[in-house]
Structure formats: C-alpha cells, structure tokens
Design an enzyme around this catalytic site. Sequence first.
Site, PDB file in Angstrom:
ATOM      1  CE  LYS A  87      -2.096  -1.120   3.890  1.00  0.00           C
ATOM      2  NZ  LYS A  87      -1.606  -2.456   4.267  1.00  0.00           N
TER       3      LYS A  87
ATOM      4  NE  ARG B 284      -4.287  -1.733   9.273  1.00  0.00           N
ATOM      5  CZ  ARG B 284      -3.260  -1.116   8.682  1.00  0.00           C
ATOM      6  NH1 ARG B 284      -3.323   0.166   8.438  1.00  0.00           N
ATOM      7  NH2 ARG B 284      -2.183  -1.793   8.342  1.00  0.00           N
TER       8      ARG B 284
ATOM      9  NE  ARG C 277       7.904  -2.936   6.379  1.00  0.00           N
ATOM     10  CZ  ARG C 277       6.630  -2.558   6.275  1.00  0.00           C
ATOM     11  NH1 ARG C 277       6.254  -1.757   5.296  1.00  0.00           N
ATOM     12  NH2 ARG C 277       5.729  -2.998   7.116  1.00  0.00           N
TER      13      ARG C 277
ATOM     14  NE  ARG D  15       6.628  -0.798  10.179  1.00  0.00           N
ATOM     15  CZ  ARG D  15       5.624  -0.695   9.330  1.00  0.00           C
ATOM     16  NH1 ARG D  15       5.752   0.014   8.223  1.00  0.00           N
ATOM     17  NH2 ARG D  15       4.486  -1.303   9.568  1.00  0.00           N
TER      18      ARG D  15
ATOM     19  NE  ARG E  95       1.968  -5.483  10.968  1.00  0.00           N
ATOM     20  CZ  ARG E  95       3.001  -5.148  10.195  1.00  0.00           C
ATOM     21  NH1 ARG E  95       4.202  -5.617  10.451  1.00  0.00           N
ATOM     22  NH2 ARG E  95       2.820  -4.340   9.176  1.00  0.00           N
TER      23      ARG E  95
HETATM   24  P1  B4P Z   1       4.544  -1.584   2.210  1.00  0.00           P
HETATM   25  O1  B4P Z   1       4.120  -0.853   1.000  1.00  0.00           O
HETATM   26  O2  B4P Z   1       5.414  -0.817   3.155  1.00  0.00           O
HETATM   27  O3  B4P Z   1       3.376  -2.199   3.112  1.00  0.00           O
HETATM   28  P2  B4P Z   1       2.051  -1.567   3.648  1.00  0.00           P
HETATM   29  O4  B4P Z   1       1.022  -2.485   3.129  1.00  0.00           O
HETATM   30  O5  B4P Z   1       1.945  -0.127   3.280  1.00  0.00           O
HETATM   31  O6  B4P Z   1       2.220  -1.462   5.229  1.00  0.00           O
HETATM   32  P3  B4P Z   1       1.627  -2.132   6.517  1.00  0.00           P
HETATM   33  O7  B4P Z   1       0.218  -2.575   6.366  1.00  0.00           O
HETATM   34  O8  B4P Z   1       2.653  -3.142   6.916  1.00  0.00           O
HETATM   35  O9  B4P Z   1       1.709  -1.073   7.696  1.00  0.00           O
HETATM   36  P4  B4P Z   1       0.984   0.272   8.149  1.00  0.00           P
HETATM   37  O10 B4P Z   1       2.088   1.238   8.212  1.00  0.00           O
HETATM   38  O11 B4P Z   1      -0.206   0.629   7.338  1.00  0.00           O
HETATM   39  O12 B4P Z   1       5.257  -2.886   1.707  1.00  0.00           O
HETATM   40  C1  B4P Z   1       5.813  -3.839   2.587  1.00  0.00           C
HETATM   41  C2  B4P Z   1       7.151  -4.347   2.083  1.00  0.00           C
HETATM   42  O13 B4P Z   1       7.005  -5.012   0.837  1.00  0.00           O
HETATM   43  C3  B4P Z   1       8.165  -3.244   1.842  1.00  0.00           C
HETATM   44  O14 B4P Z   1       9.392  -3.627   2.358  1.00  0.00           O
HETATM   45  C4  B4P Z   1       8.223  -3.086   0.329  1.00  0.00           C
HETATM   46  O15 B4P Z   1       9.489  -2.682  -0.144  1.00  0.00           O
HETATM   47  C5  B4P Z   1       7.898  -4.492  -0.139  1.00  0.00           C
HETATM   48  N1  B4P Z   1       7.196  -4.505  -1.433  1.00  0.00           N
HETATM   49  C6  B4P Z   1       6.229  -3.642  -1.839  1.00  0.00           C
HETATM   50  N2  B4P Z   1       5.818  -3.961  -3.091  1.00  0.00           N
HETATM   51  C7  B4P Z   1       6.528  -5.085  -3.459  1.00  0.00           C
HETATM   52  C8  B4P Z   1       6.564  -5.896  -4.645  1.00  0.00           C
HETATM   53  N3  B4P Z   1       5.784  -5.648  -5.704  1.00  0.00           N
HETATM   54  N4  B4P Z   1       7.389  -6.950  -4.659  1.00  0.00           N
HETATM   55  C9  B4P Z   1       8.206  -7.217  -3.599  1.00  0.00           C
HETATM   56  N5  B4P Z   1       8.242  -6.478  -2.460  1.00  0.00           N
HETATM   57  C10 B4P Z   1       7.420  -5.425  -2.399  1.00  0.00           C
HETATM   58  O16 B4P Z   1       0.421  -0.071   9.643  1.00  0.00           O
HETATM   59  C11 B4P Z   1       1.262  -0.392  10.751  1.00  0.00           C
HETATM   60  C12 B4P Z   1       0.433  -0.563  12.052  1.00  0.00           C
HETATM   61  O17 B4P Z   1      -0.204   0.703  12.432  1.00  0.00           O
HETATM   62  C13 B4P Z   1      -0.750  -1.553  12.007  1.00  0.00           C
HETATM   63  O18 B4P Z   1      -0.350  -2.879  12.219  1.00  0.00           O
HETATM   64  C14 B4P Z   1      -1.646  -1.007  13.167  1.00  0.00           C
HETATM   65  O19 B4P Z   1      -1.187  -1.416  14.433  1.00  0.00           O
HETATM   66  C15 B4P Z   1      -1.480   0.487  13.057  1.00  0.00           C
HETATM   67  N6  B4P Z   1      -2.559   1.109  12.244  1.00  0.00           N
HETATM   68  C16 B4P Z   1      -2.378   1.712  11.015  1.00  0.00           C
HETATM   69  N7  B4P Z   1      -3.564   2.131  10.519  1.00  0.00           N
HETATM   70  C17 B4P Z   1      -4.514   1.795  11.442  1.00  0.00           C
HETATM   71  C18 B4P Z   1      -5.944   1.930  11.503  1.00  0.00           C
HETATM   72  N8  B4P Z   1      -6.643   2.501  10.494  1.00  0.00           N
HETATM   73  N9  B4P Z   1      -6.607   1.472  12.604  1.00  0.00           N
HETATM   74  C19 B4P Z   1      -5.936   0.915  13.612  1.00  0.00           C
HETATM   75  N10 B4P Z   1      -4.595   0.734  13.625  1.00  0.00           N
HETATM   76  C20 B4P Z   1      -3.876   1.154  12.553  1.00  0.00           C
END
Ligand code: B4P
Length: 189
Positions: free
Chosen positions: A14, A89, A128, A134, A145
């Site tokens: 995302k 979420r 990551r 993190r 998670r």
């Molecule tokens: P990202 O792009 O970083 O992953 P994400 O889905 O954005 O993040 P995530 O869900 O983990 O965390 P968030 O900060 O929202 O990609 C992950 C990895 O994959 C990276 O290393 C990237 O380089 C790699 N990658 C990406 N695309 C790729 C591809 N095509 N091929 C290979 N590798 C690839 O949330 C963190 C925490 O905050 C949650 O657990 C929760 O506790 C809290 N939180 C956030 N929002 C909340 C909400 N609305 N309500 C309650 N709690 C919340």
Amino acid sequence: MLNLIIFGAPGSGKGTQSDLLKEKYGLCHISTGDVLRAKIKSRTELGLKAESFISKGQLIPDSLMIDILAKVMSDQTDVQGFILDGFPRTLPQAEALKVVLEEKKMELSAVIALEVEEGELMQRLVKRGEVSGRADDNEEVIKSRLKVYHNQTFPLIDYYKQEGKYHGVKGEGSVQEIFGRITAEIDAL
Ligand code: B4P
C-alpha cells in the site's frame, strides 16, 4: 476530485504504490501507519498509547483512530484528492469515513485492493524488518497482524463490493507492473 482508498493486508504494498500514485495524480497521501509512527517518535501521550498496540500487532482502538484521521483530513486544504493508505481497517472506521466524506461533500472514487498471497506477505515483511527496525516487522508480530487483518479488516471487502467501489488488483509482480494495473483501473473510472 479523485479520492482513493488503497486497501490490502500488511505488506501488500500500500505504502509503496501510494508513493507512485500521489506523484502521478497529485493526491494528498495519508498513511495512518506513518501518522502513528510520527506520534510514537515524538513520545506524545497518544504516541505511547499507539506504540503499546502496534508493537503487539494490534489495531489502535477505533475511537482514537477515527479522531486522528478526521483531524489529519481537515488539516489538508486545497488538495486535488486523497489517497487513504491503511484507513479504514474496520467496519466502524469505514462508517466513520462515510460521515467525514459526506460532511466535506466529497465522494469516494474507488477502493483499490492489492491482492497478495500470505506466504509472499510474510516474506516481504520479514525482509523489511531486517532493515526497517520497525518493532512490528518480526515474524511473531507479523503473524498476529495477519490474523487481525483476517478477522477485522477482511470484512471490508464485502462492504465495499456492496457499495460498488471495490477494484481488486493482483499485487504480485514488479512494483511498476502493479502500478500499471492500478492506473488502468483508475483511468477507467
Ligand atoms: P509496504 O508498501 O510498506 O506495506 P504496507 O502495506 O503499506 O504497510 P503495513 O500494512 O505493513 O503497515 P501500516 O504502516 O499501514 O510494503 C511492505 C514491504 O514489501 C516493503 O518492504 C516493500 O518494499 C515491499 N514490497 C512492496 N511492493 C513489493 C513488490 N511488488 N514486490 C516485492 N516487495 C514489495 O500499519 C502499521 C500498524 O499501524 C498496524 O499494524 C496497526 O497497528 C497500526 N494502524 C495503522 N492504521 C490503522 C488503523 N486505520 N486502525 C488501527 N490501527 C492502525
């Protein structure tokens, strides 16, 4: 105005895709994960509370998260649209977002959902974790998670399908390939 939700399991990409989308479409990117991590870094009372949930892989309580989101959105003026990354979420968060958008006389354009197999998610997040430092990117917390995602976030798929907003996109392949699939969906709106 283009108002998007980018949706998917932890590690689905995302944040990665949001960075490209905000450039291409001139959108304001709101990542609730980034907002929370900034609060943790500044050691505010709210940040300390958020840290206690994030480090266990749990979601921040809805009431708190909804207030944070509403405040962040209202701080943004004169934008061409939003990309919400990591919000909503839960079903109560989705209902709250509906109210916020109605108050702002804004409409949700689409929910772009990144669909990725669980094994791949685990691999990406563990990788990551080796560099990000993190607290929630270690195997044990990642498992919780993913469980939280299945129990609390997954039901939003049906919710947005019923609203006619759901656009599923295969989230595996190169970052550019996935970006191409997403922009094809957006440009067809
Ligand atoms: P990202 O792009 O970083 O992953 P994400 O889905 O954005 O993040 P995530 O869900 O983990 O965390 P968030 O900060 O929202 O990609 C992950 C990895 O994959 C990276 O290393 C990237 O380089 C790699 N990658 C990406 N695309 C790729 C591809 N095509 N091929 C290979 N590798 C690839 O949330 C963190 C925490 O905050 C949650 O657990 C929760 O506790 C809290 N939180 C956030 N929002 C909340 C909400 N609305 N309500 C309650 N709690 C919340």
